[in-house]
Write a protein that holds these residues in place. Structure first.
Motif, mmCIF file in Angstrom:
data_model
loop_
_atom_site.group_PDB
_atom_site.id
_atom_site.type_symbol
_atom_site.label_atom_id
_atom_site.label_comp_id
_atom_site.label_asym_id
_atom_site.label_seq_id
_atom_site.Cartn_x
_atom_site.Cartn_y
_atom_site.Cartn_z
ATOM 1 N N ASP A 150 0.822 -1.205 0.000
ATOM 2 C CA ASP A 150 0.000 0.000 0.000
ATOM 3 C C ASP A 150 0.861 1.263 0.000
ATOM 4 O O ASP A 150 0.519 2.260 -0.631
ATOM 5 N N ARG A 151 1.981 1.199 0.687
ATOM 6 C CA ARG A 151 2.881 2.357 0.688
ATOM 7 C C ARG A 151 3.525 2.550 -0.691
ATOM 8 O O ARG A 151 3.693 3.686 -1.154
ATOM 9 N N VAL A 152 3.888 1.438 -1.307
ATOM 10 C CA VAL A 152 4.433 1.529 -2.674
ATOM 11 C C VAL A 152 3.380 2.131 -3.599
ATOM 12 O O VAL A 152 3.674 2.994 -4.438
ATOM 13 N N LEU A 153 2.162 1.693 -3.415
ATOM 14 C CA LEU A 153 1.077 2.183 -4.255
ATOM 15 C C LEU A 153 0.849 3.680 -4.041
ATOM 16 O O LEU A 153 0.579 4.417 -5.000
ATOM 17 N N ASP A 154 0.967 4.120 -2.809
ATOM 18 C CA ASP A 154 0.823 5.558 -2.540
ATOM 19 C C ASP A 154 1.888 6.357 -3.280
ATOM 20 O O ASP A 154 1.613 7.398 -3.881
ATOM 21 N N LYS A 155 3.128 5.846 -3.218
ATOM 22 C CA LYS A 155 4.223 6.530 -3.939
ATOM 23 C C LYS A 155 3.944 6.525 -5.431
ATOM 24 O O LYS A 155 4.172 7.526 -6.127
ATOM 25 N N ALA A 156 3.489 5.376 -5.922
ATOM 26 C CA ALA A 156 3.254 5.241 -7.362
ATOM 27 C C ALA A 156 2.120 6.164 -7.805
ATOM 28 O O ALA A 156 2.187 6.782 -8.879
ATOM 29 N N ARG A 157 1.123 6.260 -6.967
ATOM 30 C CA ARG A 157 -0.024 7.107 -7.324
ATOM 31 C C ARG A 157 0.412 8.575 -7.472
ATOM 32 O O ARG A 157 0.036 9.273 -8.387
ATOM 33 N N ALA A 185 0.295 10.544 -10.983
ATOM 34 C CA ALA A 185 -0.475 11.788 -11.135
ATOM 35 C C ALA A 185 0.408 12.854 -11.765
ATOM 36 O O ALA A 185 -0.007 13.596 -12.673
ATOM 37 N N HIS A 186 1.662 12.881 -11.297
ATOM 38 C CA HIS A 186 2.620 13.844 -11.854
ATOM 39 C C HIS A 186 2.866 13.553 -13.333
ATOM 40 O O HIS A 186 2.840 14.452 -14.175
ATOM 41 N N GLY A 199 -3.508 -3.023 -12.257
ATOM 42 C CA GLY A 199 -2.131 -2.611 -12.474
ATOM 43 C C GLY A 199 -1.960 -1.334 -13.282
ATOM 44 O O GLY A 199 -0.846 -1.002 -13.693
ATOM 45 N N ARG A 200 -3.041 -0.587 -13.515
ATOM 46 C CA ARG A 200 -2.932 0.634 -14.330
ATOM 47 C C ARG A 200 -3.644 1.795 -13.643
ATOM 48 O O ARG A 200 -4.700 1.629 -13.025
ATOM 49 N N PHE A 201 -3.030 2.957 -13.818
ATOM 50 C CA PHE A 201 -3.661 4.194 -13.339
ATOM 51 C C PHE A 201 -4.424 4.830 -14.502
ATOM 52 O O PHE A 201 -3.910 4.925 -15.627
ATOM 53 N N THR A 202 -5.642 5.255 -14.242
ATOM 54 C CA THR A 202 -6.411 5.996 -15.238
ATOM 55 C C THR A 202 -6.939 7.253 -14.571
ATOM 56 O O THR A 202 -7.066 7.330 -13.343
ATOM 57 N N ALA A 250 -2.292 15.002 -13.755
ATOM 58 C CA ALA A 250 -3.652 14.927 -13.221
ATOM 59 C C ALA A 250 -3.583 15.108 -11.714
ATOM 60 O O ALA A 250 -2.507 15.026 -11.108
ATOM 61 N N ASP A 251 -4.719 15.340 -11.119
ATOM 62 C CA ASP A 251 -4.791 15.431 -9.681
ATOM 63 C C ASP A 251 -4.807 14.013 -9.104
ATOM 64 O O ASP A 251 -5.488 13.134 -9.626
ATOM 65 N N GLU A 252 -4.022 13.802 -8.033
ATOM 66 C CA GLU A 252 -3.947 12.464 -7.443
ATOM 67 C C GLU A 252 -5.328 11.913 -7.125
ATOM 68 O O GLU A 252 -5.608 10.724 -7.301
ATOM 69 N N GLY A 253 -6.191 12.791 -6.664
ATOM 70 C CA GLY A 253 -7.538 12.369 -6.287
ATOM 71 C C GLY A 253 -8.374 11.907 -7.467
ATOM 72 O O GLY A 253 -9.391 11.227 -7.284
#
Lengths: 190, 799
Positions: free
Chosen positions: B566-573, B577-578, B592-595, B582-585
């Motif tokens: 979960d901490r890795v995911l927070d960093k990745a998020r 976003a950067h 496995g993908r951010f949209t 986009a806004d992290e929220g």
């Protein structure tokens, strides 16, 4: 020291061995065949089971010099080029091992069982593996795996290209291997 | 047979085949006995043939003349540096804690205790040279039986302890809750029994083995251990070698069951010998050495009383326990019965509970944690006596249970022993087990057999157990005087190529951690299962951890993996976003993908984020390069798996032979990560629990010789001795960890022993048999029937 000529996993060795040297120690210490572990000193646990001329023996109760002139097969000869033997595949697919310490001996004993009885009942499998102990699995999945391997091997045996080897070991028991350079060191280190 | 998802998600609950197997089925393993080092020397120990003796002299000179021998030492040669083997669980402040040298110096206190050693160029030479060691003993009286050991005139195991007569009593540990006297005084029925927990030998398939190599002023020690981190810490504390100069590696470990949860004499001595000789040294036990000198399990005498009303409502429980420590306190020897203290009330509500434990020294191998450690003993007592209570009242034993257990609506429930059970559903597991087992049908058959006087009687045994797993809350362990915390650590690192390395502080030996942990990570990070590598069992690779025992690995260690993910995911998020401007929220993460929510913009994969984090060309303000995280989890509570096990046995009353007709186990271990592995763990546990009921017993003669010192004498069950099992599960997630898991390693062992013995006793009830000592061997069963018949107490056909 007695001189012996023994074939292990398809490779011939001419060797001098101490008369009292146990086959399992010869395999492990001198040939680097560390796939066969030692579990007890009393031939009860079966962890060290290997095939000698296709028949299972507990290699802690055979002297190396008794293997003179014989063909020894260890777990390390079952798979070739990453192609698992049906017994190995079945142990994997049916979760028939946990710590894995009994597994080489268990598979080798199962091969001998299936050689004598290619289509055993569950009871016959349980009786056939009576000389091999496992402390992890409760044997349930081992029995399933042997039953599955029997089915897979009878299919293989029915295939026309399969012919029995001179040793009397069905072809699916021992895969042809390129003679390897003398496997001397073996053993994992840091 | 395995329908596994292609992508990373939905891994949890999937029967993935084990990654571990590939090496194990091809013989490509790294057991400690496979480790070879250049110039390695082999150690063999001369061990005491006496249960108790003074060491008069040790002469190593002849041994030193033997071919291949490099060195030979007595305990006295190491007296100044060998320290004392540690006990990390002094349960009371005034507990007697005798000095426990790795090699005996003045006195030996059990058969097999090391008195001297030989170091030689190969193992055969070392074994030969042992014969030439000249050791003179002056035998002292053996102390074998716990009750006699407590007598005023008993010989002392530790005469030099300064405690005077009666000092075979190591400690007393009482606990009481509620008004026990009024619970018993006001009860309609009181049932009292004495149960014996026979001594067991763990007999992991892999014998213990240790290799130690000196590297300058540092040491690398390979050991067949469950607890490399604890071994490192304790070696440092007992030898004075600084902790950061010791690296402990647990390579492939061939079973443990608690027997490798230890800091052993041989580990300490391997390090001391490597230091003295400046050479790598190796020792591997023979099986007889293993049986004599690897700690044993159980060995308790339990005096148990239960008080109830005539309608079956349980009012109170009293337990008076004698626990055999053996000759010394090992790592958690005194803690085992104390852990059990909390489990005697089981799943039942009652007003009052009194527990009193006396730890006793005898001249036998020390006991310590073994497969359940305290909990099988407690579960046996409560499940057996609840059935006896039902018999006394004339109620079906299942009905009595239903009247007294904690109902599903009552969780969380704080019981009389002070534990708060977070979740459970005993009704669901029991209903399912009863259905699968055909309880009513078998009872009908039992009646028929009793009425017809069939020489083969049918018996039905019940065990509705719970256990405490996931050891665990450091705060609670501290309150119990345990010497360490119960937290667990994990690191998760995304590699530049998008693969993942997971470092876990748990140290597996057959439990399939690599596979289960891979499933957790794949599920959490949305990466392929195959892309995850799990690293463990090496204090340099996995520097932080509390290792594997007590079904804690998934509950505590698996949760640490979740939190690190979960901490890795927070960093990745944040980085995604950067990257996506986009806004992290607004980011969604799935598969496995951010949209970016509500847009058609292309997605970004975890792997792409990992590469960007590694390149670090354009990180958000304050972000650090690389995508990794470390987490330590310390749960707020233990976890409480439970279940219902039902056993049917056929007992031949003419031969005493017991055969297992059927066995049904419905366990609730919370969320299951890998059902294949969970079933396998239950199978193995059942085998041990059944073996305690029917087969196994470590027997000492009156002189203190272990007469079951080989696998020929100690009946480890084989495939031919055990049946197939019917397994099922109910799932009530634990509320105290995010996975909802409860732990499974010990469930089968804990549950099955009372079910099997209960079934054998049940089969013999028409003869008036009310109890049998374990193991229920044919001879014991036959004798019980014969004695009952002789006493004319047969009530054939009655129930």
């Amino acid at each position: 020291m007695p001189h012996i000529r023994v074939t292990v996993d398809g490779v011939s060795y001419d060797d001098q061995v101490e008369a009292r040297r146990l086959l399992v120690h010869y395999l492990r210490e001198e040939l680097g065949k560390i796939g066969t572990p030692v579990g007890c000193d009393t031939t009860n646990c079966g962890a060290c089971t290997v095939l000698m001329d296709g028949h299972s023996v507990k290699s802690c109760s055979v002297l190396a010099c008794q293997a003179d002139g014989h063909d020894v097969t260890t777990v390390e000869a079952l798979a070739a080029d990453g192609d698992l033997h049906p017994i190995q595949r079945a142990f994997h697919e049916f979760h028939a091992l946990q710590c894995g310490y009994c597994t080489p001996g268990m598979m080798m004993a199962a091969l001998d069982l299936l050689r004598d009885n290619p289509d055993p009942s569950d009871d016959e499998i349980r009786q056939g593996l009576e000389g091999n102990m496992c402390r992890c699995t409760g044997y349930v999945n081992i029995v399933r795996a042997v039953r599955e391997a029997a089915a897979a091997m009878s299919e293989t045996a029915a295939a026309p290209e399969s012919e029995p080897r001179a040793t009397g070991v069905p072809p699916q028991m021992v895969r042809e291997q390129e003679p390897a350079p003398h496997a001397a060191s073996g053993g994992a280190s840091s | 047979m395995t329908m596994a998802p292609e992508s990373g998600t939905d891994q949890i609950g999937s029967p993935r085949l084990r990654k571990e197997d590939a090496r194990l089925i091809t013989g490509q393993t790294e057991w400690t006995d496979n480790i070879r080092q250049t110039g390695m020397l082999h150690v063999a120990f001369r061990r005491s043939p006496h249960a108790h003796a003074r060491i008069v002299s040790v002469d190593t000179s002849a041994a030193l003349q033997q071919p291949g021998v490099v060195a030979a030492y007595s305990g006295a040669d190491f007296a100044a540096e060998q320290g004392s083997l540690p006990c990390a669980w002094p349960v009371t402040e005034d507990m007697l804690l005798p000095d426990h040298p790795p090699m005996a110096v003045d006195e030996v206190r059990y058969v097999g205790e090391a008195v001297a050693c030989v170091v030689a160029r190969d193992a055969y030479a070392a074994a030969d040279a042992l014969e030439a060691l000249d050791v003179e003993f002056e035998p002292l009286p053996a102390v074998i039986d716990m009750e006699s050991a407590l007598a005023e005139d008993s010989p002392l195991v530790h005469a030099g302890s300064g405690q005077g007569q009666g000092a075979n009593k190591a400690f007393e540990w009482p606990m009481a809750s509620g008004d026990v006297d009024s619970a018993f005084d006001g009860a309609d029925v009181v049932v009292t029994r004495r149960y014996h927990q026979q001594r067991l030998i763990p007999a992991a398939m892999e014998p213990r083995s240790v290799v130690c190599r000196p590297d300058g002023d540092s040491f690398t020690l390979w050991s067949a251990t469950q607890v490399p981190h604890i071994v490192r810490l304790m070696l440092a504390m007992s030898t004075g070698v600084p902790e950061h100069k010791i690296r402990v590696i647990a390579p492939d470990v061939g079973g443990g069951f608690g027997s490798k949860l230890q800091v052993t004499a041989e580990e300490v001595l391997a390090l001391l010998l490597a230091r003295r000789l400046r050479k790598p040294v190796k020792w591997t036990e023979t099986r007889t050495e293993g049986f004599q000198t690897t700690h044993h399990g159980r060995d308790q005498i339990q005096d148990v009383s239960i008080a109830a009303d005539s309608d079956g409502r349980i009012r109170g429980l009293k337990v008076d326990l004698l626990a055999d420590m053996g000759a010394y306190m090992m790592l958690v020897t005194p803690g085992v019965p104390i852990l059990g203290a909390f489990m005697f009330p089981g799943i039942y509500k009652m007003d009052a509970y009194a527990f009193h434990c006396t730890g006793v020294f005898t001249t036998k191998m020390p006991t310590d944690a073994y497969r359940g450690a305290g909990r099988p003993e407690a579960t046996y007592a409560i499940e057996r006596i609840v059935t006896e209570l039902a018999e006394e009242i004339g109620m079906d034993p299942m009905e009595l249970r239903r009247r007294n257990w904690i109902t599903h609506e009552e969780f969380p429930h704080t019981g009389v022993a002070g534990l708060t059970y977070d979740s459970g559903n005993y009704e669901a597991a029991t209903d399912r087990a009863v259905e699968l087992f055909d309880y009513d049908g078998l009872r009908a058959e039992q009646r028929r057999r009793r009425e017809s006087g069939d020489p083969v009687q049918l018996g039905i045994g019940i065990s509705t157990y719970t256990e405490m797993c996931g050891l665990a809350p450091s705060r609670v362990l501290g309150q119990l005087s345990y010497g360490a915390g119960g937290w667990e650590n994990a690191s998760v690192r995304m590699l530049p190529t998008g693969k993942v390395e997971v470092v876990t502080g748990t140290s597996p030996h057959g439990q399939g951690h690599v596979t289960s942990w891979s499933q957790i990570v794949a599920d959490r990070l949305g990466v392929p299962f195959e892309d995850v590598e799990v690293l463990h069992g090496d204090t340099r690779v996995a520097p932080k951890g509390m290792d594997t025992y007590g079904s804690r690995s998934l509950v505590v260690g698996g949760t640490a993996v979740v939190e690190a993910c979960d901490r890795v995911l927070d960093k990745a998020r944040r980085l995604a976003a950067h990257m996506m401007e986009a806004d992290e929220g607004d980011l969604e993460f799935s598969d496995g993908r951010f949209t970016v929510r509500g847009t058609e913009r292309p997605s970004t994969s975890m792997q792409e984020v990992a590469l960007a984090a590694f390149a670090a060309h354009d990180l958000p303000e304050g972000a650090e390069a690389s995508l990794d995280a470390d987490a330590t989890f310390d749960p707020e509570n233990f976890s409480y798996p439970h279940g219902t096990h039902l056993c049917a046995v056929e007992v031949d009353t003419e031969t005493g032979d017991v055969s297992l007709r059927s066995y049904t186990a419905v366990d609730d271990v919370g969320t299951v990560v890998n059902p294949l592995i969970v079933d396998g763990q239950v199978h193995g546990g059942l085998a041990q629990g059944i073996a305690q009921a029917l087969f196994e017993e470590a027997a000492y003669d009156s002189d203190g010789n272990l007469v079951t010192s080989t696998m020929a004498d100690y009946p480890v069950p084989t495939a031919a001795d055990l049946p197939d099992f019917t397994l099922d599960r109910t799932t009530t997630p634990a509320t105290t960890n995010p996975l909802g898991t409860k732990g499974v390693g010990e469930a089968g062992t804990i549950a099955s022993t009372p079910a099997v013995v209960g079934a054998v006793v049940d089969a013999l009830r028409p003869f008036g048999v009310r109890d049998l000592r374990m193991p229920c061997t044919p001879q014991r069963v036959w004798r019980a029937v014969a004695e009952a018949r002789e006493a004319g107490r047969s009530e054939g056909g009655q129930r």
